[in-house]
Design an enzyme around this catalytic site. Structure first.
Site, PDB file in Angstrom:
ATOM      1  NE  ARG A 103      -1.811   1.985   3.414  1.00  0.00           N
ATOM      2  CZ  ARG A 103      -1.737   1.916   4.741  1.00  0.00           C
ATOM      3  NH1 ARG A 103      -2.452   1.030   5.407  1.00  0.00           N
ATOM      4  NH2 ARG A 103      -0.938   2.743   5.405  1.00  0.00           N
ATOM      5  CE1 TYR A 121       0.942   2.794   8.637  1.00  0.00           C
ATOM      6  CE2 TYR A 121      -0.281   4.392   9.953  1.00  0.00           C
ATOM      7  CZ  TYR A 121      -0.125   3.681   8.779  1.00  0.00           C
ATOM      8  OH  TYR A 121      -1.010   3.852   7.756  1.00  0.00           O
ATOM      9  CG  HIS A 126      -6.482   2.653   6.027  1.00  0.00           C
ATOM     10  ND1 HIS A 126      -6.702   1.406   5.488  1.00  0.00           N
ATOM     11  CD2 HIS A 126      -7.651   3.045   6.590  1.00  0.00           C
ATOM     12  CE1 HIS A 126      -7.953   1.046   5.740  1.00  0.00           C
ATOM     13  NE2 HIS A 126      -8.544   2.024   6.392  1.00  0.00           N
TER      14      HIS A 126
HETATM   15  C1  LIG Z   1     -15.255  -5.635  11.186  1.00  0.00           C
HETATM   16  C2  LIG Z   1     -14.415  -4.439  10.981  1.00  0.00           C
HETATM   17  N1  LIG Z   1     -13.502  -4.087  11.919  1.00  0.00           N
HETATM   18  C3  LIG Z   1     -12.739  -2.992  11.762  1.00  0.00           C
HETATM   19  C4  LIG Z   1     -12.853  -2.191  10.663  1.00  0.00           C
HETATM   20  C5  LIG Z   1     -11.997  -0.923  10.524  1.00  0.00           C
HETATM   21  N2  LIG Z   1     -11.039  -1.076   9.436  1.00  0.00           N
HETATM   22  C6  LIG Z   1     -11.299  -0.579   8.195  1.00  0.00           C
HETATM   23  S1  LIG Z   1     -10.089  -0.974   7.103  1.00  0.00           S
HETATM   24  C7  LIG Z   1      -9.207  -1.801   8.272  1.00  0.00           C
HETATM   25  C8  LIG Z   1      -7.924  -2.465   7.873  1.00  0.00           C
HETATM   26  C9  LIG Z   1      -8.134  -3.484   6.793  1.00  0.00           C
HETATM   27  O1  LIG Z   1      -6.898  -4.019   6.400  1.00  0.00           O
HETATM   28  P1  LIG Z   1      -6.830  -5.018   5.170  1.00  0.00           P
HETATM   29  O2  LIG Z   1      -7.851  -6.087   5.339  1.00  0.00           O
HETATM   30  O3  LIG Z   1      -5.413  -5.454   5.039  1.00  0.00           O
HETATM   31  O4  LIG Z   1      -7.277  -4.168   3.908  1.00  0.00           O
HETATM   32  P2  LIG Z   1      -6.497  -2.899   3.314  1.00  0.00           P
HETATM   33  O5  LIG Z   1      -7.049  -1.678   4.008  1.00  0.00           O
HETATM   34  O6  LIG Z   1      -5.041  -3.070   3.562  1.00  0.00           O
HETATM   35  O7  LIG Z   1      -6.829  -2.857   1.852  1.00  0.00           O
HETATM   36  C10 LIG Z   1      -9.843  -1.754   9.509  1.00  0.00           C
HETATM   37  C11 LIG Z   1      -9.324  -2.338  10.760  1.00  0.00           C
HETATM   38  C12 LIG Z   1     -13.833  -2.573   9.697  1.00  0.00           C
HETATM   39  N3  LIG Z   1     -14.034  -1.839   8.598  1.00  0.00           N
HETATM   40  N4  LIG Z   1     -14.587  -3.682   9.885  1.00  0.00           N
END
Ligand SMILES: Cc1ncc(C[n+]2csc(CCOP(=O)(O)OP(=O)(O)O)c2C)c(N)n1
Ligand SMILES: Cc1ncc(C[n+]2csc(CCOP(=O)(O)OP(=O)(O)O)c2C)c(N)n1
Ligand SMILES: [Mg+2]
Ligand SMILES: [Mg+2]
Lengths: 334, 379, 334, 379
Positions: free
Chosen positions: B273, B286, B277
């Site tokens: 990425r 971080y 985010h």
């Molecule tokens: C059930 C749930 N818990 C927490 C979140 C908050 N949240 C949104 S994105 C994220 C990180 C997701 O990481 P990843 O699965 O690696 O996807 P990326 O953002 O890297 O594409 C979190 C913790 C959420 N959307 N849904």
């Protein structure tokens, strides 16, 4: 017409739905060979095959989540949650997905899911097997919540739930699974979201649903000995609630008692009492009384007779709204 | 300490003599754009040549341009938030381009390049972030569900959809996109279990972009994520997610298996990425800059450009037309995004239910009365 | 005394709890290096280490479930759920385990968990980031549910929640994270389960909590222009609700308006209206009115101004209970 | 179809040269009771001899006797329900006996032999099924939580407890018992993920008794359940669950790893549920009798008896004293179970909260008033 138990009536409704629409399928734990722990789906796997009566892995979120995917593909899944207390692992898929997908997609996606949930207590079982979680789902916009109290409604309402293009939580009063009644398999049922006045009366409106309708009718009968005429309403639909029918009754009686097994605090009785007060304020002779489970986790079997509202507690509440001697005024020795 | 030989740190039954090296992602293009031979995967992309290569390059370029434009719109207050996909163009474009129209895609919020390839109008992808709708398009017009914000939930939907395909006797495939963080959610594991038990034609496409917001992938997994699926009975492929050719090949292997009744496949696309985010994130809190630079050198578009160069395909005209296409797409997107109409107040009651709902209708009437009242009144 | 934002006040309370009791630890997603997406735990990992400020895998059920195990070992885990809409995957562990373990074991096991849940809307965010799920938990026996509305309470209540031997759901009004106030870090706070009259009045009792307390106070101020004296109660505790304080107020005013962001049907407003009606029936001059979110999924940001109760809708309800011209009587052109 | 060599159906990094055979459960005793050499595991049970062997035999015998007695009590209406552990005595007794008192156990509802070994009074195990309490004992008196009825939930509790042990700097271990069906729950997978990420000293002890009520294990898993953990970074052992010595050895390997900072281990004890799921179940609806008979021949107690016989340990006195112990335990259990007092009506309000709760106290007062009212009144 044929006489069926409530559980067999649900089974008949499921069989009919499977036969009428090949996009209907059943999913759940142990619903196949075993026919479900309550035998509601008895024989259906042999009749319709394992592709349409699906024994799933032991994961409620997985059951509901895959049922949603099947809905995207045009299927109408009927998911059995084995017991009320086991629905919580699926809560996220139900509340965040099933309930919201239609609105989220501005109507493009329909989720005509039916979730069958045997619920309620007084069956002498252990923890997690006697809960009444209906208020959680009734408070969740996007879901419809219903609960039949008799075999005919059980048969009609499961078919209506499956036919509905909205997701429907179908709460089965497991304690009444074995109560019998005449079932007309062909008649035109009343709308799914309408309540029914199951006993007419003039002094008090007694509002119940699911497992406590039978108890409420007993209480109404007993009340006649004390010269009281109690009208009993079977809500049938818990979300939405047919407040027009309720309003008509209360405008007639001016007194209300609401009963359910779920904990009182934040239970459906609160919504019913609040809405009645709003709509019938100037007609009310006494504050609506709630006879419910206590605000405690469902107790061990040896205590459930105290937890689950019974005839006496209902009548005590009737005495309260009638301004008669009751447990709160205390007992005056004669 | 003593450990038993028959103890397992592997799930056994490997078809590979060299499982130890299997953690190395499948790669067909080096970061320098050099095409490396692969007896196992070459055949899966042998048809990918000429105009097809330019089309892939254009997709990735347009998507990056659009993604930057969206970020700009957020900075300018036109969007409330935006989750950039910067750096993940190859993983998304490569996998999406080999899908059939009748396949069905279930994604999370960052898969905008996938949406682009599926044919979703760019401005529709921003409806959610502009706050004009809770999701941007009709899933059935492009056979792609609108993004799931609840991490992992969509993997079960994809599996269920695949179960539907089985029942319909079609060879369409469901594809679930999700991130490395998502693999920690129970739902994603349940999806693999259901997919395995029912041999469902689903492809689990995990973009391991090394981060779940601020958490490095090490918080979620102490082994390659692709190691998990085999234990469930689902073969997996670990692929260089910044190598668009390798991603296409791996995805085709998975699709072919699904279509031919072989069930699910799990693909871990190893990528990075490169952006925050979301636009409200601050990676400086971080992220290790050195790591960032390393990955910058592995950029998926740069790498593909070098490859096309070597093939002599990237003529000045080609470059120019691709740039023009990107600029044009961005320009039209910006205009269309800003022109997205606001929803009507009363639409808040629409489509909550597919059938009439007495309780809601009453509430809607009262709110309508309220709206006209406040308009009329001078409070 | 020092001036702090509500979010910094929570952070200060967490820091204090971590410093005072080495069995307190924080768990959640992105609460370490990042300090949480709202920076509530900013700096705490560096101060107390990764063993006590724990970045967990991305799984809410896992967070709460392991926190329960830590409680068996004597730890007091404070779990951060990143946003309201992400609490549902943990629903089973919360409702079936956290809430019931103490009763299940006849008091042997204590689960002094604190679940921090940023909740509520009006922040211009996307779906699942603006929900108000408090009613689900308030209806769940065994849980305590609280929500601060200002920095001082935020600081005091998080410390009380962590110190409590009962599990406490601590709902943070995320929309008010940046509102400032003087915070006394040393004073003796009032009991966690008591409500506070934040503005005295004689005509109407306006009941609010969390994010809407500020709006309610604005409404009360605006009402004075119309010669109305509105008393505002900040519930603070949603389970249990301090009905004694509410009762005293209603017995004085005879009129009640209840406000919250959650959907009206089955929301806490229903319980409040029902209980007030029961306790103050003969004192009520008008039916309690509820000003709440609609019975729909939280809408897109461009519509939330209509969904989230604002000053005008609150005043309209005040007019209703006062029997004045209002949206339901219709507007009479002057 | 073509598949890539580097595709993985295994998680790689195997420490075993023969992963293909690793699916064969570890066995030290054949069904005929013949002790087979195992260079890898013998050392883990070399101390298990003489009286210890007789004690193991007695535990399994007493537990079976108790289990049958409980079933009888259910038939007689003294218990509402009972989940027999018939056939799983070796898996439970073997694993529980090698635990230390300061280890902490989290189980499901069928682990009554584990509870017995931990020192839980037999009648306490039946309190729940008799309906006099929602759980039977104080977890801290025996370092064993009361059973989790929600499938899989306890695996996370065990993992969290283990995280606590790490923080306390002790070498106590948390042990989670669960079934094959439970492995499909998200919670169990999340537990493995947390345990791996935090290297928590927890042992995941899965009793694969081939059934989840009426569903054969094939519905949950298409590969050996022990194949899953390695993908999460947790070594696993597949052991013959009807071989008490092998179970003890495998559990000791896992405990040793946990105590020495090596983190979690997953054990799949392959056994069979010889009785119904519970006394209200009817296996004739779904169980294959042939399979049942095959497993009857592998009975864990019979097998151990044969072994003791060959060692000449099973003298008539030994047999007699074990039988006497079992009869005595059953007799005392029956009496104590029937004597379990019913709870007081008002106790329904007890221990819902650890601290005073205004709402509940009012409700309790009103119910107390109601109780005395109905007693007093003549309705
Ligand atoms: C059930 C749930 N818990 C927490 C979140 C908050 N949240 C949104 S994105 C994220 C990180 C997701 O990481 P990843 O699965 O690696 O996807 P990326 O953002 O890297 O594409 C979190 C913790 C959420 N959307 N849904
Ligand atoms: C969350 C949840 N879903 C469903 C059930 C109902 N149920 C009780 S036992 C059982 C089967 C469990 O099988 P397994 O995990 O193999 O344990 P075993 O009974 O074989 O010991 C099911 C489905 C439950 N208790 N909890
Ligand atoms: Mg990621
Ligand atoms: Mg089993």
């Amino acid at each position: 017409m044929s006489e069926l138990t409530l559980s067999k009536a649900i089974g008949a409704g499921l069989r009919r739905a499977l036969a009428d629409d090949d996009h209907v399928l059943l999913m759940g734990e142990d619903i196949g060979e075993l026919g479900g722990v309550f035998r509601v789906t008895d024989g259906l796997k042999h009749e319709f095959g394992a592709e349409r009566v699906v024994d799933t892995p032991l994961a409620e979120s997985g059951i509901v989540g895959t049922a949603i995917g099947l809905a995207f593909r045009g299927y109408r899944a009927v998911c059995e949650i084995q017991f009320d207390g086991f629905i919580y692992p699926a809560f996220d898929q139900i509340v965040a997905q099933v309930a919201k997908l239609h609105a989220r997609t501005q109507g493009a996606v329909r989720v005509p899911l039916t979730l069958r949930v045997p619920y309620g207590g007084a069956i002498g079982s252990v923890e997690h097997h006697s809960e009444s979680p209906e208020a959680y789902f009734a408070h969740t916009a996007g879901l419809r919540v219903v609960s039949p109290s008799n075999p005919q409604d059980a048969y009609d309402m499961i078919r209506q739930a499956i036919a509905s293009d909205d997701p429907v939580m179908y709460f089965e009063p497991k304690r009444r699974y074995w109560s019998k009644g005449e079932v007309d398999l062909e008649h035109i049922p009343m709308p799914l979201d309408k309540a029914r006045v199951v006993r007419e009366g003039t002094d008090v409106t007694l509002i119940a649903y699911g497992p406590l309708v039978a108890t409420a009718l007993d209480a109404a009968a007993a009340a006649t000995d004390e010269g009281l005429s109690v009208e009993v309403i079977d809500l049938r639909s818990l979300a939405p609630i047919d407040f027009d029918t309720v309003e008509d009754s209360v405008n007639k009686t001016g007194r209300v008692v609401i009963v359910h097994e779920a904990a009182q605090f934040g239970g459906l009785g609160a919504e019913i009492a609040a809405t009645i007060t709003d709509r019938c304020f100037y007609r009310l002779e006494a504050p609506p009384q709630r006879v419910t489970g206590f605000n405690v986790p469902y107790p061990p079997a040896k205590l459930e007779e105290h937890f689950v509202p019974d005839l006496d507690r209902m009548l005590d509440a009737v005495d309260r709204v009638m301004g008669r001697e009751n447990s709160l005024t205390g007992w005056v020795a004669r | 300490m003593r450990t038993g030989l028959s103890e397992k740190t592997s799930t056994g039954g490997s078809i590979s003599s060299s499982t130890a090296t299997a953690d190395e992602p499948v790669q067909l293009l080096t970061p320098e754009g050099v095409r490396i031979e692969s007896p196992e995967y070459d055949s899966w992309v042998e048809d990918v040549a000429g105009d097809e290569l330019l089309a892939i390059y254009q997709d990735m370029t347009v998507v990056r341009r659009f993604d930057n434009e969206a970020t700009a719109l957020q900075r300018q207050g036109q969007l409330g938030l935006w989750p950039p996909l910067l750096g993940q163009e190859a993983a998304q474009v490569g996998s999406a381009r080999v899908l059939r129209q009748d396949d069905f895609v279930f994604t999370s919020y960052r898969e905008n390049a996938v949406a682009y390839v599926r044919g979703v109008p760019l401005e529709d992808m921003t409806k959610v972030w502009r706050g004009v709708a809770n999701s941007g398009w009709d899933p059935f017009t492009v056979n792609m569900a609108t993004p799931a914000v609840i991490i992992g939930a969509q993997t079960l939907h994809a599996t269920g959809y695949a179960m539907g395909c089985q029942r319909d006797g079609v060879d369409s495939v469901a594809v679930a996109y999700f991130g490395d963080g998502a693999t920690s959610q129970g739902d994603v594991n349940e999806a693999m279990i259901f997919a395995a038990s029912f041999k469902a034609p689903v492809v689990f496409f995990c973009q391991n972009n090394q981060w779940a917001i601020s958490e490095p992938v090490g918080v979620q997994a102490i082994r390659p994520i692709s190691d998990r699926a085999p234990g469930f009975g689902i073969p997996s492929i670990r692929v260089d997610g910044n190598d668009v050719l390798a991603v296409m090949a791996a995805t085709r292997v998975a699709l072919e298996r699904a279509r031919s009744g072989g069930g699910a496949t799990f693909i871990e696309a190893v990528t990075y990425r490169m952006g925050p985010h979301t636009t409200s994130d601050d990676p400086s809190r971080y992220e290790d800059l050195g790591e960032h630079e390393e990955w910058a050198a592995k950029d998926p578009i740069l790498r593909f450009e070098r490859y096309l160069d070597q093939l002599g395909l990237l003529t000045d005209e080609a470059r120019a037309s691709v740039k023009a296409a990107a600029d044009d797409a961005a320009k039209r997107f910006r205009a269309a995004c800003i022109a997205l109409p606001d929803p009507e107040p009363l639409s808040v009651f629409d489509n909550v239910y597919a059938e009439p709902h007495s309780g809601l209708e009453r509430q809607k009437r009262e709110f309508a009365a309220y709206l006209s009242y406040v308009e009329g009144s001078d409070r």
